[in-house]
Design a protein around this motif. Structure first.
Motif, mmCIF file in Angstrom:
data_model
loop_
_atom_site.group_PDB
_atom_site.id
_atom_site.type_symbol
_atom_site.label_atom_id
_atom_site.label_comp_id
_atom_site.label_asym_id
_atom_site.label_seq_id
_atom_site.Cartn_x
_atom_site.Cartn_y
_atom_site.Cartn_z
ATOM 1 N N TYR A 39 0.819 -1.200 0.000
ATOM 2 C CA TYR A 39 0.000 0.000 0.000
ATOM 3 C C TYR A 39 0.858 1.257 0.000
ATOM 4 N N ILE A 40 2.043 1.164 0.581
ATOM 5 C CA ILE A 40 3.009 2.260 0.465
ATOM 6 C C ILE A 40 3.410 2.417 -1.004
ATOM 7 N N GLU A 41 3.658 1.303 -1.669
ATOM 8 C CA GLU A 41 4.018 1.357 -3.087
ATOM 9 C C GLU A 41 2.875 1.942 -3.914
ATOM 10 N N LYS A 42 1.643 1.567 -3.568
ATOM 11 C CA LYS A 42 0.498 2.107 -4.300
ATOM 12 C C LYS A 42 0.383 3.609 -4.075
ATOM 13 N N GLN A 69 2.002 11.120 4.732
ATOM 14 C CA GLN A 69 2.693 10.492 5.856
ATOM 15 C C GLN A 69 4.141 10.269 5.474
ATOM 16 N N ILE A 70 5.005 10.646 6.394
ATOM 17 C CA ILE A 70 6.442 10.470 6.222
ATOM 18 C C ILE A 70 7.022 9.955 7.534
ATOM 19 N N ASN A 71 8.224 9.423 7.459
ATOM 20 C CA ASN A 71 8.955 9.066 8.677
ATOM 21 C C ASN A 71 9.755 10.261 9.154
ATOM 22 N N ASP A 119 10.394 11.513 -2.283
ATOM 23 C CA ASP A 119 10.702 10.093 -2.053
ATOM 24 C C ASP A 119 10.494 9.668 -0.609
ATOM 25 N N GLN A 120 10.229 10.619 0.291
ATOM 26 C CA GLN A 120 9.936 10.287 1.682
ATOM 27 C C GLN A 120 8.451 9.983 1.909
ATOM 28 N N VAL A 121 7.604 10.311 0.949
ATOM 29 C CA VAL A 121 6.158 10.124 1.108
ATOM 30 C C VAL A 121 5.817 8.644 1.095
ATOM 31 N N LYS A 122 5.115 8.194 2.129
ATOM 32 C CA LYS A 122 4.710 6.793 2.253
ATOM 33 C C LYS A 122 3.192 6.607 2.107
ATOM 34 N N ASN A 123 2.462 7.685 2.224
ATOM 35 C CA ASN A 123 1.005 7.609 2.154
ATOM 36 C C ASN A 123 0.487 9.012 1.894
#
Length: 230
Positions: A39-42, A69-71, A119-123
């Motif tokens: 889902y992160i990839e999506k 969402q980012i870390n 590239d830090q975006v996960k969601n």
């Protein structure tokens, strides 16, 4: 569990806002990380189109906001995934405001302004003033895993002796559908097939259906086992 209790339970699960998942990210373990990986990839694959709309000002005109969402990471290596309200985009660099309470990090707090790269975006999630969401695939997946089962809603119609069932996504439904993007098209198609068989059986047993009049129903999808049933 009775049918009525199950309906109430499923509706309660589906009415939870996707942002409720934000307080679960600090408790992630290996199983959850494995679960959310696709889902992160999506989210990453679909984010360029979202970014384009953000830059064009579409979300402002639509009175919607973009969160990602980012870390965030402390100097000691402690990591936590947080929601950030996007306030600026310059190329692949973004600026935003942390919108949820911090659970693990000591060097960040809610309300802090942070900078990050694409590239830090996960969601990502786009939200209107009523709380209706677009995106948030990672949050939805965690909620579905946590609840175990989710409802998959359909509009049915009996026409010319046959039943047809159409999946009700958030754009066509009268309610917020929180499973958009996390239940596969194959699963949706199989549930529609099973619902068709179920309602054909009901008709053979004497239940009447008005010609051409839409009705609404749902199937159950067990997010942990993959089991489905009408």
């Amino acid at each position: 569990m009775s049918r009525l209790v199950r309906v109430i339970f499923v509706l309660a699960v589906l009415c939870v806002c996707g942002h409720a998942a934000e307080d679960q990210f600090f408790r992630m373990n290996a199983d959850i990380e494995k679960l959310i990986a696709p889902y992160i990839e999506k989210a990453r694959a679909t984010f360029p189109a979202v970014k384009k709309k953000y830059i064009a000002g579409d979300y402002v005109r639509e009175k919607r906001v973009l969160d990602v969402q980012i870390n965030l990471v402390d100097k000691d290596g402690t990591k936590e995934m947080v929601f950030v309200f996007v306030t600026q985009c310059l190329g692949n660099r973004f600026q935003g405001i942390v919108t949820n309470e911090i659970e693990l990090l000591k060097e960040y707090k809610k309300g802090d302004t942070v900078s990050f790269t694409q590239d830090q975006v996960k969601n990502w999630v786009v939200v209107d003033s009523q709380g209706n969401e677009e995106g948030n695939y990672v949050g939805k997946a965690i909620e579905a895993f946590d609840s175990g089962i989710v409802g998959v809603f359909f509009e049915g119609v009996f026409r010319k002796g046959k039943f047809e069932f159409k999946y009700q996504d958030a754009k066509s439904a009268k309610y917020q559908n929180s499973i958009d993007g996390i239940v596969s098209q194959e699963t949706i198609a199989e549930l529609a097939k099973q619902l068709k068989a179920l309602f054909e059986k009901k008709r053979r047993e004497g239940q009447k259906f008005e010609e051409g009049k839409p009705f609404f129903t749902y199937g159950i999808y067990d997010f942990r086992t993959g089991e489905i049933k009408p």
